[in-house]
Design a protein around this motif. Structure first.
Motif, short mmCIF file in Angstrom:
data_model
loop_
_atom_site.label_atom_id
_atom_site.label_comp_id
_atom_site.label_asym_id
_atom_site.label_seq_id
_atom_site.Cartn_x
_atom_site.Cartn_y
_atom_site.Cartn_z
N MET A 32 -40.41 -53.67 -12.33
CA MET A 32 -40.66 -54.73 -11.35
C MET A 32 -40.68 -54.17 -9.94
O MET A 32 -41.50 -54.56 -9.11
CB MET A 32 -39.57 -55.78 -11.50
N TRP A 33 -39.78 -53.24 -9.68
CA TRP A 33 -39.76 -52.64 -8.34
C TRP A 33 -40.95 -51.72 -8.13
O TRP A 33 -41.40 -51.50 -7.02
CB TRP A 33 -38.45 -51.87 -8.11
N ARG A 34 -41.42 -51.16 -9.24
CA ARG A 34 -42.55 -50.26 -9.13
C ARG A 34 -43.84 -51.03 -8.84
O ARG A 34 -44.69 -50.59 -8.10
CB ARG A 34 -42.70 -49.45 -10.42
N GLY A 46 -44.30 -55.15 -9.16
CA GLY A 46 -44.34 -56.53 -8.69
C GLY A 46 -43.75 -56.79 -7.33
O GLY A 46 -44.37 -57.41 -6.48
N LEU A 47 -42.55 -56.32 -7.11
CA LEU A 47 -41.82 -56.72 -5.91
C LEU A 47 -42.20 -55.90 -4.68
O LEU A 47 -41.50 -55.93 -3.68
CB LEU A 47 -40.31 -56.59 -6.15
N ARG A 48 -43.28 -55.17 -4.81
CA ARG A 48 -43.71 -54.35 -3.69
C ARG A 48 -43.54 -55.07 -2.35
O ARG A 48 -43.93 -56.22 -2.21
CB ARG A 48 -45.16 -53.96 -3.89
N GLU A 94 -37.25 -52.84 -17.29
CA GLU A 94 -38.05 -53.93 -16.71
C GLU A 94 -37.77 -54.08 -15.22
O GLU A 94 -38.67 -54.35 -14.43
CB GLU A 94 -37.74 -55.24 -17.45
N VAL A 95 -36.50 -53.91 -14.85
CA VAL A 95 -36.16 -54.02 -13.43
C VAL A 95 -36.83 -52.88 -12.65
O VAL A 95 -37.41 -53.11 -11.58
CB VAL A 95 -34.63 -53.99 -13.25
N PHE A 96 -36.77 -51.68 -13.19
CA PHE A 96 -37.46 -50.57 -12.53
C PHE A 96 -38.95 -50.86 -12.42
O PHE A 96 -39.57 -50.64 -11.36
CB PHE A 96 -37.24 -49.26 -13.31
N LEU A 109 -29.96 -49.28 -7.11
CA LEU A 109 -30.55 -50.22 -8.07
C LEU A 109 -29.83 -50.23 -9.41
O LEU A 109 -29.36 -51.28 -9.84
CB LEU A 109 -32.04 -49.90 -8.23
#
Lengths: 198, 198
Positions: free
Chosen positions: B192-194, B196-198, B188-190, B158
């Motif tokens: 999001m993976w934590r 939102g993007l589940r 923010e990217v981290f 990532l």
DNA sequence: CGGGAATGTTGTCGCTGTCAACACAAAGGA
DNA sequence: TCCTTTGTGTTGACAGCGACAACATTCCCG
């Protein structure tokens, strides 16, 4: 009518442009992007050292042509991987897996697509279809108020990083012997981010 | 005693090796890795065109020296970012954020570290300290039975992908004007993976 | 059939990486 | 102190490269 088909050597090659692109890809596969030489491409295409300049104004234009070919294939592969997949997040993941498989299947193209030599070229603008595809999928994966760009960046970073690490040989080779191996690894990495590394 | 300090021109440079590395980094910053030229480095160091060969057997060795410098700095930055952070996953994220910040702060080094020209070089083996650091942190973030390597790869992909995309100019520049911007984006990217993007 | 317009060739230029032979300077033992 | 050894920088050379200009050949279309 290429010489290789005709047998007899004709003054005009027939499809020199494509032959040069193929030769360049082969050459890069052997010696890396740095080892690409227009003269060697010409040699392999059976043509004089200045002939390539009738098709490419400069060396970078040849790399650019390879990159464009690659972006086309990537968009195609991404579209194919997402068709039939309905869930927004599942679509993003399908794209990511296809992304990694593409990189492993066409390592030279992927490397050229993201090589720095193409600095100011066309791929910078967000209008690349393969990128549009990603932004669309991302915008459906987040809430209507969230910035889709951030989601797209997030969803792009993971497969892009994995692909790069694989191509650079940083992943133990036994994990990525075949494209199927690479695809499985990509799925596992996605799964890990979905569950374990929360 | 370098010429630039002495004023008078001495036959021996004093610290040519370091001067060449600095010149190379500056040159790459201007014209990319492809635009690096030993002769131009020598020129900028005020030295004849063959002098670099007393310090680097070939051009790639100069790139290798830059990469080694970069890997050292990266390990340092990663260690610093993780000190005081206790949770395993928080440590991994801290490393990732530091990774992106490092790439943005030392773009030339990062690019050289992962340039294909260094193909069979030392960084391939997993004994790079910066990589060891990652594997250690990853092994504590997963269950004792899970393969730590997979977690390390996941946690590396990532930030590596994000850093690459930023350096290639694929992220809208207004998002990454300063290192602080890049660090915020990484967080923010981290996040999001934590979530939102589940 | 004839005349552009493409396309390929030859020749050339400056630049590069790399090597070999030489020149200079610092360090240290006699 | 001298003189040799070793490290470092210089000069000169060579082949390969990207790029351009001038020329040759072929194709295509009126």
């Amino acid at each position: 009518m290429p010489n290789s088909i005709r047998g007899a050597s004709t003054y005009h090659h027939g499809d020199l442009r494509a032959a040069l692109i193929d030769a360049a890809v082969a050459l890069i596969a052997e010696h890396g992007v740095q080892g690409l030489s227009l003269r060697e491409c010409a040699r392999r295409a059976g043509v004089s050292h200045a002939a390539p300049y009738r098709h490419f104004a400069e060396k970078n234009d040849l790399l650019l042509a390879i990159a464009q070919q690659g972006f086309g294939w990537l968009a195609e592969a991404g579209r194919a991987a997402m068709t039939g997949v309905t869930g927004a997040r599942e679509r993003l993941e399908a794209y990511g897996v296809a992304y990694v498989r593409f990189a492993v299947t066409h390592p030279v193209h992927h490397r050229v697509m993201f090589s720095e030599a193409l600095g100011g070229a066309h791929t910078q603008k967000g209008d690349e279809p393969s990128f549009q595809l990603l932004v669309e999928a991302a915008s459906q994966a987040v809430g209507p108020d969230d910035p889709p760009l951030l989601a797209a960046v997030s969803a792009w970073s993971l497969p892009h990083g994995l692909a790069m690490l694989i191509l650079d040989g940083r992943i133990p080779p036994e994990l990525v012997r075949t494209p199927d191996d690479a695809e499985r690894l990509a799925r596992e990495v996605f799964a890990m981010w979905r569950s374990g590394l929360r």
